[in-house]
Design a protein around this motif. Structure first.
Motif, PDB file in Angstrom:
ATOM      1  N   ALA A  99       0.817  -1.214   0.000  1.00 30.32           N
ATOM      2  CA  ALA A  99       0.000   0.000   0.000  1.00 30.32           C
ATOM      3  C   ALA A  99       0.849   1.260   0.000  1.00 30.32           C
ATOM      4  O   ALA A  99       0.457   2.284  -0.557  1.00 30.32           O
ATOM      5  N   SER A 100       1.988   1.225   0.652  1.00 32.42           N
ATOM      6  CA  SER A 100       2.931   2.330   0.654  1.00 32.42           C
ATOM      7  C   SER A 100       4.308   1.753   0.911  1.00 32.42           C
ATOM      8  O   SER A 100       4.456   0.535   1.094  1.00 32.42           O
ATOM      9  N   ALA A 101       5.314   2.604   0.966  1.00 33.23           N
ATOM     10  CA  ALA A 101       6.653   2.108   1.235  1.00 33.23           C
ATOM     11  C   ALA A 101       6.745   1.462   2.613  1.00 33.23           C
ATOM     12  O   ALA A 101       7.646   0.663   2.867  1.00 33.23           O
ATOM     13  N   ASP A 102       5.794   1.787   3.501  1.00 31.57           N
ATOM     14  CA  ASP A 102       5.851   1.313   4.877  1.00 31.57           C
ATOM     15  C   ASP A 102       4.708   0.378   5.265  1.00 31.57           C
ATOM     16  O   ASP A 102       4.659  -0.077   6.409  1.00 31.57           O
ATOM     17  N   ASP A 103       3.801   0.099   4.355  1.00 29.28           N
ATOM     18  CA  ASP A 103       2.627  -0.708   4.691  1.00 29.28           C
ATOM     19  C   ASP A 103       2.445  -1.820   3.667  1.00 29.28           C
ATOM     20  O   ASP A 103       2.385  -1.554   2.456  1.00 29.28           O
ATOM     21  N   ARG A 104       2.339  -3.036   4.171  1.00 33.24           N
ATOM     22  CA  ARG A 104       2.109  -4.169   3.274  1.00 33.24           C
ATOM     23  C   ARG A 104       1.029  -5.067   3.860  1.00 33.24           C
ATOM     24  O   ARG A 104       1.033  -5.387   5.050  1.00 33.24           O
ATOM     25  N   PHE A 105       0.108  -5.499   2.998  1.00 37.83           N
ATOM     26  CA  PHE A 105      -0.973  -6.410   3.375  1.00 37.83           C
ATOM     27  C   PHE A 105      -0.788  -7.735   2.641  1.00 37.83           C
ATOM     28  O   PHE A 105      -0.251  -7.777   1.527  1.00 37.83           O
ATOM     29  N   SER A 106      -1.269  -8.796   3.242  1.00 37.32           N
ATOM     30  CA  SER A 106      -1.369 -10.080   2.550  1.00 37.32           C
ATOM     31  C   SER A 106      -2.770 -10.626   2.782  1.00 37.32           C
ATOM     32  O   SER A 106      -3.425 -10.295   3.776  1.00 37.32           O
ATOM     33  N   TYR A 107      -3.234 -11.461   1.870  1.00 39.95           N
ATOM     34  CA  TYR A 107      -4.586 -11.987   1.975  1.00 39.95           C
ATOM     35  C   TYR A 107      -4.653 -13.336   1.282  1.00 39.95           C
ATOM     36  O   TYR A 107      -3.820 -13.666   0.425  1.00 39.95           O
ATOM     37  N   GLY A 108      -5.633 -14.121   1.673  1.00 32.99           N
ATOM     38  CA  GLY A 108      -5.802 -15.417   1.037  1.00 32.99           C
ATOM     39  C   GLY A 108      -7.169 -16.005   1.310  1.00 32.99           C
ATOM     40  O   GLY A 108      -7.785 -15.749   2.353  1.00 32.99           O
ATOM     41  N   LEU A 109      -7.651 -16.772   0.364  1.00 30.96           N
ATOM     42  CA  LEU A 109      -8.914 -17.503   0.488  1.00 30.96           C
ATOM     43  C   LEU A 109      -8.764 -18.826  -0.229  1.00 30.96           C
ATOM     44  O   LEU A 109      -8.329 -18.875  -1.383  1.00 30.96           O
ATOM     45  N   THR A 110      -9.106 -19.917   0.448  1.00 31.43           N
ATOM     46  CA  THR A 110      -9.143 -21.222  -0.205  1.00 31.43           C
ATOM     47  C   THR A 110     -10.520 -21.834  -0.013  1.00 31.43           C
ATOM     48  O   THR A 110     -11.120 -21.733   1.057  1.00 31.43           O
ATOM     49  N   LEU A 111     -11.016 -22.445  -1.070  1.00 32.87           N
ATOM     50  CA  LEU A 111     -12.269 -23.201  -1.052  1.00 32.87           C
ATOM     51  C   LEU A 111     -11.940 -24.639  -1.442  1.00 32.87           C
ATOM     52  O   LEU A 111     -11.209 -24.868  -2.417  1.00 32.87           O
ATOM     53  N   LEU A 112     -12.466 -25.598  -0.702  1.00 28.99           N
ATOM     54  CA  LEU A 112     -12.075 -26.982  -0.928  1.00 28.99           C
ATOM     55  C   LEU A 112     -13.248 -27.922  -0.698  1.00 28.99           C
ATOM     56  O   LEU A 112     -13.946 -27.828   0.311  1.00 28.99           O
ATOM     57  N   ASP A 113     -13.453 -28.812  -1.650  1.00 32.51           N
ATOM     58  CA  ASP A 113     -14.430 -29.897  -1.529  1.00 32.51           C
ATOM     59  C   ASP A 113     -13.680 -31.196  -1.799  1.00 32.51           C
ATOM     60  O   ASP A 113     -13.433 -31.561  -2.949  1.00 32.51           O
ATOM     61  N   ALA A 114     -13.277 -31.892  -0.742  1.00 31.41           N
ATOM     62  CA  ALA A 114     -12.524 -33.141  -0.852  1.00 31.41           C
ATOM     63  C   ALA A 114     -13.303 -34.222  -0.127  1.00 31.41           C
ATOM     64  O   ALA A 114     -13.477 -34.156   1.093  1.00 31.41           O
ATOM     65  N   HIS A 115     -13.784 -35.220  -0.864  1.00 28.85           N
ATOM     66  CA  HIS A 115     -14.636 -36.237  -0.249  1.00 28.85           C
ATOM     67  C   HIS A 115     -14.441 -37.592  -0.926  1.00 28.85           C
ATOM     68  O   HIS A 115     -13.920 -37.682  -2.043  1.00 28.85           O
ATOM     69  N   TYR A 116     -14.856 -38.622  -0.218  1.00 22.68           N
ATOM     70  CA  TYR A 116     -14.853 -39.967  -0.780  1.00 22.68           C
ATOM     71  C   TYR A 116     -16.025 -40.120  -1.743  1.00 22.68           C
ATOM     72  O   TYR A 116     -17.152 -39.728  -1.447  1.00 22.68           O
ATOM     73  N   VAL A 117     -15.763 -40.706  -2.889  1.00 24.84           N
ATOM     74  CA  VAL A 117     -16.808 -41.014  -3.857  1.00 24.84           C
ATOM     75  C   VAL A 117     -17.270 -42.456  -3.688  1.00 24.84           C
ATOM     76  O   VAL A 117     -18.461 -42.750  -3.746  1.00 24.84           O
ATOM     77  N   SER A 118     -16.316 -43.335  -3.430  1.00 22.80           N
ATOM     78  CA  SER A 118     -16.647 -44.750  -3.244  1.00 22.80           C
ATOM     79  C   SER A 118     -15.702 -45.332  -2.211  1.00 22.80           C
ATOM     80  O   SER A 118     -14.508 -45.507  -2.478  1.00 22.80           O
ATOM     81  N   TYR A 119     -16.245 -45.619  -1.000  1.00 22.37           N
ATOM     82  CA  TYR A 119     -15.388 -46.140   0.057  1.00 22.37           C
ATOM     83  C   TYR A 119     -16.236 -46.807   1.123  1.00 22.37           C
ATOM     84  O   TYR A 119     -17.149 -46.195   1.679  1.00 22.37           O
ATOM     85  N   THR A 120     -15.942 -48.061   1.420  1.00 21.72           N
ATOM     86  CA  THR A 120     -16.568 -48.790   2.535  1.00 21.72           C
ATOM     87  C   THR A 120     -15.440 -49.312   3.418  1.00 21.72           C
ATOM     88  O   THR A 120     -14.821 -50.336   3.094  1.00 21.72           O
ATOM     89  N   PRO A 121     -15.108 -48.614   4.516  1.00 21.23           N
ATOM     90  CA  PRO A 121     -13.940 -48.975   5.328  1.00 21.23           C
ATOM     91  C   PRO A 121     -13.943 -50.425   5.800  1.00 21.23           C
ATOM     92  O   PRO A 121     -12.883 -51.062   5.852  1.00 21.23           O
ATOM     93  N   ASP A 122     -15.127 -50.947   6.180  1.00 24.43           N
ATOM     94  CA  ASP A 122     -15.189 -52.315   6.681  1.00 24.43           C
ATOM     95  C   ASP A 122     -15.864 -53.267   5.710  1.00 24.43           C
ATOM     96  O   ASP A 122     -16.186 -54.400   6.063  1.00 24.43           O
ATOM     97  N   GLY A 123     -16.088 -52.802   4.490  1.00 21.24           N
ATOM     98  CA  GLY A 123     -16.769 -53.633   3.511  1.00 21.24           C
ATOM     99  C   GLY A 123     -18.272 -53.615   3.630  1.00 21.24           C
ATOM    100  O   GLY A 123     -18.965 -54.230   2.804  1.00 21.24           O
ATOM    101  N   VAL A 124     -18.812 -52.910   4.640  1.00 24.50           N
ATOM    102  CA  VAL A 124     -20.255 -52.877   4.862  1.00 24.50           C
ATOM    103  C   VAL A 124     -20.775 -51.444   4.901  1.00 24.50           C
ATOM    104  O   VAL A 124     -21.707 -51.081   4.189  1.00 24.50           O
TER     105      VAL A 124
END
Length: 743
Positions: free
Chosen positions: A602-627
């Motif tokens: 923003a100036s010689a003496d001021d600095r900003f940082s920013y971030g945004l993450t969006l995430l959709d991580a899921h199992y599509v096909s999974y049966t941990p115990d087979g049932v």
């Protein structure tokens, strides 16, 4: 105890100062300075590199008070770096791994100066004289090889230079933290330069003992590390860089508490988060009825020697990178061992083991700025491990008094050939194609030993063989296009890219053996249980890197889509009367996401940082115990969104410079799963704030600084295992540091 609350006066000063994020970008004439990286194994500007990545400089790490890789995640979008009881746990874009045994593999590669570090127990050491850390998000199978389906964390240390320079720093903080580091760079002759670096990091336990014993709990540190480097000029066109390092950590491995410290009804398999003070989260109150805990202890030793040779042949440059590394670990720890709802035992475990690895890479890359650039190479890796786990105290539930898992050796070999081409179609458009063929071989000779005492007695004890061998191979590839958009009245200078790539993680085996001469039929297991398949994925990523407002602001954006097959998940279970650590394949998983991050000068003496993450991580096909189906459930450590913001302010006062700022991160809720128990722990949304403050007189060679991590003292579990043991995250940590530099 007072030291758990930190120094209120110091914290108030830091918070009021509104201190800065430790970003790697610096100011040059009011602009954000470009950062040079080697993410594609060639030198390029980060803003022109077609990879979603973050870069943290060594200077930024020092200013922030970061000393180990586990502390970095708050500066990295879509990344968790957790200091688990069994080493560094890396999660990138929801992809992780919990098998830290000598037969397991990570999903994200950890590298030190180009050398793959195989074991997570050897990854969370001191960050010693670091130049920068490059964190690459997404599969990097073409140039970095197997076990990079999630990405790469690459620590790059400083090399000897032709300047005489030195530096040292000392630091003190709460939990009786004492740190010191030093560096000396000496040009011996015109063709030889030496660089030495040392560091020490000690602090008392973060955990509290509520068991009624006089023992000291864990999450302490007694780290020491040293490195000696030499750069040798072999004429005008060739150079040799030699490195040797040694590190040790004397610590207490009792770094966990019961999951009941965070969740109600955890014993019944239906955990519900509840609020509690940090002091309560960090107190181990579990009192086993079957045994009196012992004083835990651990000794960790690692060492390595490596060589990097570069020879400019004119149209091409020859690169060789090789290393030998060794790692030894011995410890005694006291486990919390839930064997059934409302039935939890104390279990003591002794461990002794070691690992040796050798790696060599020979690579040729074209030189010059022609339309076509290419690189190709051969890679060779060999790892040999031995270990012996000895569990005791399970007799109250009718099991053998001692279980031992001797293994010698476990062998992992990998061979690969790879190449990547980049062609400049026009002055602004470039096409990239890469291919890698990898062949992996794993084998093990060991046993599950049912013993009446700590040592095996053939007269009273018996063993089941653990012996297996598996070979897997895969071709991974990468296709990409990138384009430099010319600045216009409507659009600033922008670099856009798109990549389609694949990744591969080697297959492996569990405890047991197949029926044969060395495996009696009564001890044999089915192939479907013994072996698990390689983990693979296809990934599409679209990205843009923009510099605008006269290069005083930046925005990096990446959108990605992953489709995983045979995702590898691990956990503990009692099978055939013995505790076993097993890995299974989870069928299909889907990961979709968006990442935005940037900075504003923003100036010689001021600095900003920013971030945004969006995430959709899921199992599509999974049966941990087979049932029971887990279709649609979230993957571990994959919050739906994360917001970050930072501000740095520089103030000049009568010949002095003061820098202050603040960094904040808010994560949405996420899951930590235990598939073998059909349990998912939901960690709620949480915010953390860090602060730094630094003062330096003009032209002075020294700086006095202070920092605070986790100002709100919010504690979440870093990991939870199959037996109800949770490793808490770090509490509020504050420190004051003095640095001096000669050059």
């Amino acid at each position: 105890m007072q030291h758990h609350r930190g120094n209120p006066t110091l914290l108030a000063v830091l918070a009021a100062a509104a201190c800065a994020n430790a970003a790697h970008a610096q100011v040059a004439d009011g602009q954000l300075q470009e950062v040079v990286v080697t993410a594609q194994r060639t030198t390029s500007l980060e803003s022109k590199t077609p990879v979603a990545m973050s870069v943290l400089s060594g200077e930024a790490l020092r200013e922030a008070g970061f000393g180990t890789p586990a502390e970095l995640a708050k500066r990295l979008p879509n990344v968790h770096l957790d200091g688990a009881a069994d080493g560094l746990r890396i999660t990138i874009r929801g992809m992780s791994n919990s098998d830290a045994t000598d037969k397991g593999d990570p999903s994200a590669a950890f590298m030190l100066d180009g050398i793959y570090i195989a074991r997570p127990q050897n990854q969370n050491g001191l960050l010693l004289d670091v130049d920068r850390i490059e964190v690459l998000r997404g599969p990097q199978g073409t140039l970095y090889g197997r076990n990079t389906t999630a990405g790469v964390v690459h620590v790059i240390s400083r090399a000897p230079t032709r300047a005489l320079e030195g530096a040292f720093g000392v630091e003190a903080g709460n939990f009786r933290s004492r740190k010191a580091n030093g560096m000396l760079n000496v040009p011996i002759t015109g063709w030889l330069a030496l660089r030495a670096a040392v560091a020490v990091d000690r602090h008392n336990a973060y955990l509290r003992n509520g068991q009624g014993t006089p023992h000291t709990p864990g999450q302490d540190a007694g780290r020491r590390a040293a490195r000696l480097s030499a750069r040798v000029a072999l004429g005008p066109a060739a150079s040799l860089l030699l490195r040797a390092d040694h590190a040790r950590n004397d610590y207490n491995p009792d770094s966990f508490v019961s999951d009941n410290n965070f969740f109600r009804h955890a014993d019944s398999g239906k955990p519900e988060w509840y609020g509690a003070a940090a002091r309560d989260r960090l107190t181990n109150r579990f009192v086993p009825r079957n045994v009196v805990p012992e004083q835990g202890w651990g000794r960790n030793r690692s060492a390595g020697a490596g060589a990097e040779f570069t020879w400019n042949l004119g149209p091409a440059t020859l690169h060789y990178l090789g290393a030998h590394r060794k790692f030894d670990l011995d410890f005694l720890t006291n486990y919390i061992y839930r064997v059934a709802p409302q039935a939890t035992l104390g279990v003591r475990q002794n461990f002794t083991g070691g690992q040796r690895q050798d790696s060599h890479e020979l690579r040729v890359a074209t030189s010059g700025d022609g339309a076509l650039s290419a690189q190709a190479g051969l890679y060779w890796f060999d790892e040999r491990s031995h270990s012996n786990y000895v569990f005791r105290d399970l007799a109250p539930i009718g099991l053998t008094p001692y279980y031992a898992f001797p293994t010698d050796p476990t062998v992992a070999k990998s061979r690969a050939a790879f190449g990547q081409l980049a062609y400049r179609v026009t002055g602004r458009l470039r096409a990239t194609a890469g291919l890698r063929h990898t062949e992996d071989e794993k084998s093990r000779v060991g046993a599950t030993s049912f013993q009446q005492g700590p040592a095996f007695n053939p007269a009273t004890d018996f063993q089941l063989p653990n012996a297996a061998r598996i070979e897997t191979d895969k071709r991974t590839w990468r296709l990409g296009l990138d384009y430099d958009l010319a600045p216009s009245a409507f659009l600033p200078a922008t670099f856009v890219y798109g990549t389609l790539s694949t990744g591969y993680k080697a297959g492996g085996f569990n405890d047991g053996c197949l029926a044969g001469p060395a495996c009696p039929a009564a001890a044999a297991v089915a192939p479907g249980y013994l072996f698990y398949r390689p983990e693979t994925l296809k990934a599409l990523e679209l990205g843009a890197k923009t510099r605008f407002w006269h290069r005083r602001a930046s925005l990096d954006a990446a959108a990605f889509m992953y489709d995983y097959t045979n995702l590898q998940l691990s956990g503990n279970a009692i099978i055939a009367g013995a505790p076993r650590f097993i890995t299974t394949n989870a069928g299909i998983a889907s990961v979709r996401g968006l990442e935005l991050d940037g900075k504003v000068q923003a100036s010689a003496d001021d600095r900003f940082s920013y971030g945004l993450t969006l995430l959709d991580a899921h199992y599509v096909s999974y049966t941990p115990d087979g049932v029971h189906s887990w279709n649609g459930r979230k993957l571990d450590r994959s919050p739906s969104h994360v917001l970050t913001a930072g501000y740095q302010r520089r103030v000049r006062l009568a010949g002095h410079e003061v820098r202050a700022g603040v960094d904040a991160r808010r994560s949405a809720a996420y899951m930590i799963g235990v598939p073998s128990k059909l349990v998912q722990y939901r960690v709620p949304a949480m915010a953390t704030v860090d602060a730094t403050l630094a003062w330096r007189p003009d032209d002075a060679p020294w700086t006095l600084a202070a920092y605070a991590h986790n100002l709100g003292n919010r504690i979440a579990p870093a990991t939870i295992d199959s037996f109800g043991m949770a490793v808490p995250g770090a509490p509020r940590v504050v420190g004051v540091r003095f640095d001096y530099r000669y050059q």
